[in-house]
Motif scaffolding. Structure first.
Motif, PDB file in Angstrom:
ATOM      1  N   THR A  20     -69.097  11.869 -12.409  1.00  0.00           N
ATOM      2  CA  THR A  20     -69.076  12.282 -13.812  1.00  0.00           C
ATOM      3  C   THR A  20     -69.314  13.783 -13.919  1.00  0.00           C
ATOM      4  OG1 THR A  20     -69.952  10.137 -14.476  1.00  0.00           O
ATOM      5  CG2 THR A  20     -70.183  11.927 -16.058  1.00  0.00           C
ATOM      6  N   PRO A  21     -68.399  14.516 -14.548  1.00  0.00           N
ATOM      7  CA  PRO A  21     -68.662  15.935 -14.793  1.00  0.00           C
ATOM      8  C   PRO A  21     -69.905  16.056 -15.679  1.00  0.00           C
ATOM      9  CG  PRO A  21     -66.374  15.383 -15.284  1.00  0.00           C
ATOM     10  CD  PRO A  21     -67.111  14.099 -15.079  1.00  0.00           C
ATOM     11  N   THR A  22     -70.942  16.705 -15.168  1.00  0.00           N
ATOM     12  CA  THR A  22     -72.248  16.710 -15.824  1.00  0.00           C
ATOM     13  C   THR A  22     -72.757  18.130 -15.990  1.00  0.00           C
ATOM     14  OG1 THR A  22     -72.737  14.548 -14.862  1.00  0.00           O
ATOM     15  CG2 THR A  22     -74.612  15.834 -15.664  1.00  0.00           C
ATOM     16  N   ALA A  23     -73.039  18.517 -17.228  1.00  0.00           N
ATOM     17  CA  ALA A  23     -73.656  19.814 -17.509  1.00  0.00           C
ATOM     18  C   ALA A  23     -75.148  19.677 -17.241  1.00  0.00           C
ATOM     19  CB  ALA A  23     -73.401  20.232 -18.951  1.00  0.00           C
ATOM     20  N   VAL A  24     -75.608  20.334 -16.191  1.00  0.00           N
ATOM     21  CA  VAL A  24     -77.023  20.318 -15.833  1.00  0.00           C
ATOM     22  C   VAL A  24     -77.642  21.527 -16.517  1.00  0.00           C
ATOM     23  CG1 VAL A  24     -78.704  20.243 -13.964  1.00  0.00           C
ATOM     24  CG2 VAL A  24     -76.413  19.262 -13.628  1.00  0.00           C
ATOM     25  N   VAL A  25     -78.446  21.267 -17.540  1.00  0.00           N
ATOM     26  CA  VAL A  25     -78.910  22.323 -18.436  1.00  0.00           C
ATOM     27  C   VAL A  25     -80.188  22.977 -17.908  1.00  0.00           C
ATOM     28  CG1 VAL A  25     -79.638  22.843 -20.798  1.00  0.00           C
ATOM     29  CG2 VAL A  25     -77.821  21.164 -20.392  1.00  0.00           C
ATOM     30  N   HIS A  26     -80.069  24.254 -17.572  1.00  0.00           N
ATOM     31  CA  HIS A  26     -81.178  25.109 -17.125  1.00  0.00           C
ATOM     32  C   HIS A  26     -81.857  24.570 -15.865  1.00  0.00           C
ATOM     33  CE1 HIS A  26     -84.791  27.729 -17.639  1.00  0.00           C
ATOM     34  NE2 HIS A  26     -83.863  28.558 -18.076  1.00  0.00           N
ATOM     35  N   PRO A  27     -81.098  24.421 -14.779  1.00  0.00           N
ATOM     36  CA  PRO A  27     -81.679  23.930 -13.523  1.00  0.00           C
ATOM     37  C   PRO A  27     -82.301  25.081 -12.723  1.00  0.00           C
ATOM     38  CG  PRO A  27     -79.346  24.231 -13.240  1.00  0.00           C
ATOM     39  CD  PRO A  27     -79.652  24.584 -14.676  1.00  0.00           C
ATOM     40  N   CYS A  28     -83.430  25.560 -13.180  1.00  0.00           N
ATOM     41  CA  CYS A  28     -84.026  26.782 -12.624  1.00  0.00           C
ATOM     42  C   CYS A  28     -85.276  26.518 -11.803  1.00  0.00           C
ATOM     43  CB  CYS A  28     -84.314  27.772 -13.752  1.00  0.00           C
ATOM     44  SG  CYS A  28     -82.812  28.327 -14.587  1.00  0.00           S
ATOM     45  N   ASP A  29     -85.462  25.298 -11.334  1.00  0.00           N
ATOM     46  CA  ASP A  29     -86.568  25.014 -10.415  1.00  0.00           C
ATOM     47  C   ASP A  29     -86.092  24.007  -9.371  1.00  0.00           C
ATOM     48  OD1 ASP A  29     -86.708  22.453 -11.579  1.00  0.00           O
ATOM     49  OD2 ASP A  29     -88.620  22.822 -12.557  1.00  0.00           O
ATOM     50  N   ARG A  30     -86.928  23.811  -8.392  1.00  0.00           N
ATOM     51  CA  ARG A  30     -86.594  22.946  -7.256  1.00  0.00           C
ATOM     52  C   ARG A  30     -86.253  21.520  -7.706  1.00  0.00           C
ATOM     53  NH1 ARG A  30     -88.807  23.335  -1.779  1.00  0.00           N
ATOM     54  NH2 ARG A  30     -87.897  21.584  -0.682  1.00  0.00           N
ATOM     55  N   ALA A  31     -87.095  20.929  -8.561  1.00  0.00           N
ATOM     56  CA  ALA A  31     -86.891  19.531  -8.962  1.00  0.00           C
ATOM     57  C   ALA A  31     -85.551  19.347  -9.675  1.00  0.00           C
ATOM     58  CB  ALA A  31     -88.042  19.057  -9.848  1.00  0.00           C
ATOM     59  N   ALA A  32     -85.226  20.247 -10.577  1.00  0.00           N
ATOM     60  CA  ALA A  32     -83.968  20.128 -11.323  1.00  0.00           C
ATOM     61  C   ALA A  32     -82.767  20.254 -10.385  1.00  0.00           C
ATOM     62  CB  ALA A  32     -83.910  21.183 -12.425  1.00  0.00           C
ATOM     63  N   LEU A  33     -82.838  21.210  -9.469  1.00  0.00           N
ATOM     64  CA  LEU A  33     -81.727  21.393  -8.537  1.00  0.00           C
ATOM     65  C   LEU A  33     -81.622  20.235  -7.551  1.00  0.00           C
ATOM     66  CD1 LEU A  33     -81.944  25.220  -7.857  1.00  0.00           C
ATOM     67  CD2 LEU A  33     -80.101  23.993  -9.020  1.00  0.00           C
ATOM     68  N   GLU A  34     -82.761  19.746  -7.053  1.00  0.00           N
ATOM     69  CA  GLU A  34     -82.724  18.602  -6.131  1.00  0.00           C
ATOM     70  C   GLU A  34     -82.119  17.377  -6.808  1.00  0.00           C
ATOM     71  OE1 GLU A  34     -86.376  19.410  -3.006  1.00  0.00           O
ATOM     72  OE2 GLU A  34     -86.804  18.232  -4.797  1.00  0.00           O
ATOM     73  N   GLY A  35     -82.472  17.138  -8.065  1.00  0.00           N
ATOM     74  CA  GLY A  35     -81.914  16.000  -8.784  1.00  0.00           C
ATOM     75  C   GLY A  35     -80.413  16.112  -8.950  1.00  0.00           C
ATOM     76  N   ALA A  36     -79.959  17.288  -9.369  1.00  0.00           N
ATOM     77  CA  ALA A  36     -78.527  17.488  -9.604  1.00  0.00           C
ATOM     78  C   ALA A  36     -77.729  17.443  -8.306  1.00  0.00           C
ATOM     79  CB  ALA A  36     -78.306  18.820 -10.322  1.00  0.00           C
ATOM     80  N   ILE A  37     -78.179  18.176  -7.311  1.00  0.00           N
ATOM     81  CA  ILE A  37     -77.434  18.233  -6.046  1.00  0.00           C
ATOM     82  C   ILE A  37     -77.543  16.903  -5.302  1.00  0.00           C
ATOM     83  CG2 ILE A  37     -77.210  19.446  -3.841  1.00  0.00           C
ATOM     84  CD1 ILE A  37     -76.282  20.996  -6.453  1.00  0.00           C
ATOM     85  N   GLY A  38     -78.686  16.236  -5.407  1.00  0.00           N
ATOM     86  CA  GLY A  38     -78.825  14.907  -4.805  1.00  0.00           C
ATOM     87  C   GLY A  38     -77.856  13.912  -5.415  1.00  0.00           C
ATOM     88  N   ALA A  39     -77.727  13.939  -6.741  1.00  0.00           N
ATOM     89  CA  ALA A  39     -76.775  13.054  -7.420  1.00  0.00           C
ATOM     90  C   ALA A  39     -75.339  13.395  -7.030  1.00  0.00           C
ATOM     91  CB  ALA A  39     -76.960  13.143  -8.934  1.00  0.00           C
ATOM     92  N   ALA A  40     -75.071  14.678  -6.843  1.00  0.00           N
ATOM     93  CA  ALA A  40     -73.728  15.094  -6.410  1.00  0.00           C
ATOM     94  C   ALA A  40     -73.448  14.600  -4.994  1.00  0.00           C
ATOM     95  CB  ALA A  40     -73.602  16.610  -6.489  1.00  0.00           C
ATOM     96  N   ARG A  41     -74.433  14.698  -4.110  1.00  0.00           N
ATOM     97  CA  ARG A  41     -74.250  14.233  -2.724  1.00  0.00           C
ATOM     98  C   ARG A  41     -73.976  12.731  -2.670  1.00  0.00           C
ATOM     99  NH1 ARG A  41     -79.090  17.417  -1.014  1.00  0.00           N
ATOM    100  NH2 ARG A  41     -78.247  19.468  -0.562  1.00  0.00           N
ATOM    101  N   LEU A  42     -74.553  11.991  -3.615  1.00  0.00           N
ATOM    102  CA  LEU A  42     -74.305  10.553  -3.680  1.00  0.00           C
ATOM    103  C   LEU A  42     -72.944  10.237  -4.307  1.00  0.00           C
ATOM    104  CD1 LEU A  42     -77.821   9.242  -4.803  1.00  0.00           C
ATOM    105  CD2 LEU A  42     -76.703   8.866  -2.587  1.00  0.00           C
ATOM    106  N   GLY A  43     -72.266  11.257  -4.816  1.00  0.00           N
ATOM    107  CA  GLY A  43     -70.970  11.060  -5.452  1.00  0.00           C
ATOM    108  C   GLY A  43     -71.068  10.572  -6.881  1.00  0.00           C
ATOM    109  N   LEU A  44     -72.241  10.731  -7.495  1.00  0.00           N
ATOM    110  CA  LEU A  44     -72.458  10.233  -8.853  1.00  0.00           C
ATOM    111  C   LEU A  44     -72.029  11.236  -9.920  1.00  0.00           C
ATOM    112  CD1 LEU A  44     -75.976   8.652  -8.292  1.00  0.00           C
ATOM    113  CD2 LEU A  44     -73.726   7.546  -8.140  1.00  0.00           C
ATOM    114  N   ILE A  45     -72.258  12.526  -9.667  1.00  0.00           N
ATOM    115  CA  ILE A  45     -71.918  13.549 -10.656  1.00  0.00           C
ATOM    116  C   ILE A  45     -71.173  14.699  -9.995  1.00  0.00           C
ATOM    117  CG2 ILE A  45     -73.956  12.993 -12.066  1.00  0.00           C
ATOM    118  CD1 ILE A  45     -75.125  15.743 -11.223  1.00  0.00           C
ATOM    119  N   ASN A  46     -70.457  15.428 -10.818  1.00  0.00           N
ATOM    120  CA  ASN A  46     -69.888  16.711 -10.458  1.00  0.00           C
ATOM    121  C   ASN A  46     -70.676  17.726 -11.287  1.00  0.00           C
ATOM    122  OD1 ASN A  46     -68.353  18.886  -9.729  1.00  0.00           O
ATOM    123  ND2 ASN A  46     -66.568  18.288 -10.932  1.00  0.00           N
ATOM    124  N   PRO A  47     -71.670  18.402 -10.677  1.00  0.00           N
ATOM    125  CA  PRO A  47     -72.577  19.233 -11.474  1.00  0.00           C
ATOM    126  C   PRO A  47     -71.968  20.551 -11.929  1.00  0.00           C
ATOM    127  CG  PRO A  47     -73.149  19.379  -9.154  1.00  0.00           C
ATOM    128  CD  PRO A  47     -72.030  18.368  -9.273  1.00  0.00           C
TER     129      PRO A  47
END
Length: 174
Positions: A20-47
């Motif tokens: 899913t093309p997903t707008a990750v809003v203000h991913p400016c810390d480790r947790a936000a980036l890990e969540g977004a990139i982790g979901a992308a690695r699983l093939g769940l989102i296109n961040p």
């Protein structure tokens, strides 16, 4: 049954769908980036990372997170990121929003704005989808924080939103 089998079944079902093309809003810390990139690695989102590019890149570098494959939309601050994330959904460039490292009220302010927000005819609500290992069913906890004093009509919308979510998650029975 392993500890989080319901969660793992949900992830496997989602992997059958295109990311899913997903707008990750203000991913400016480790947790936000890990969540977004982790979901992308699983093939769940296109961040689509929406925020101050310099801060996003600094946070990724500090956390050792590879942003290859993620696009970045550079905006100056969190309020602008929330506005831009909503705009990307309205333009059809994103199909979902993911909260990063901004306050919930900043994101929700952009989402519920009367002009250029994501309002529908229903009351907005949220759900926690919980995989409780000691309980046989997946639980949906609905609206634990957004609607403080819902009316009867609001409650009807909240329940319908939860039912629609359960159907989207392919629950055989709600």
């Amino acid at each position: 049954m392993n500890k989080h089998s319901k969660y793992e079944r949900l992830i496997e079902a989602c992997k059958e769908l295109p990311p899913t093309p997903t707008a990750v809003v203000h991913p400016c810390d480790r947790a936000a980036l890990e969540g977004a990139i982790g979901a992308a690695r699983l093939g769940l989102i296109n961040p689509i990372l929406v925020g101050p590019k310099t801060r996003i890149l600094e946070a990724a570098a500090q956390a050792g997170i590879d942003l290859a494959g993620a696009s970045i939309v550079d905006v100056p601050h969190s309020h602008a990121a929330a506005d831009k994330g909503v705009e990307l959904v309205l333009q059809g460039k994103a199909e979902a929003l993911m909260k990063g490292s901004l306050h919930t009220d900043e994101l929700m302010g952009a989402v519920v704005r009367r002009d250029n927000g994501l309002r529908t005819s229903r009351r907005i609500s949220h759900c926690f989808v919980m995989d409780v290992p000691a309980y046989e069913h997946t639980l949906i906890i609905s609206d634990a924080a957004v609607n403080i004093q819902p009316t009867l009509e609001d409650k009807m919308h909240i329940v319908q939103n939860a039912i629609d979510l359960a159907h989207a998650l392919r629950f055989p029975e709600v």
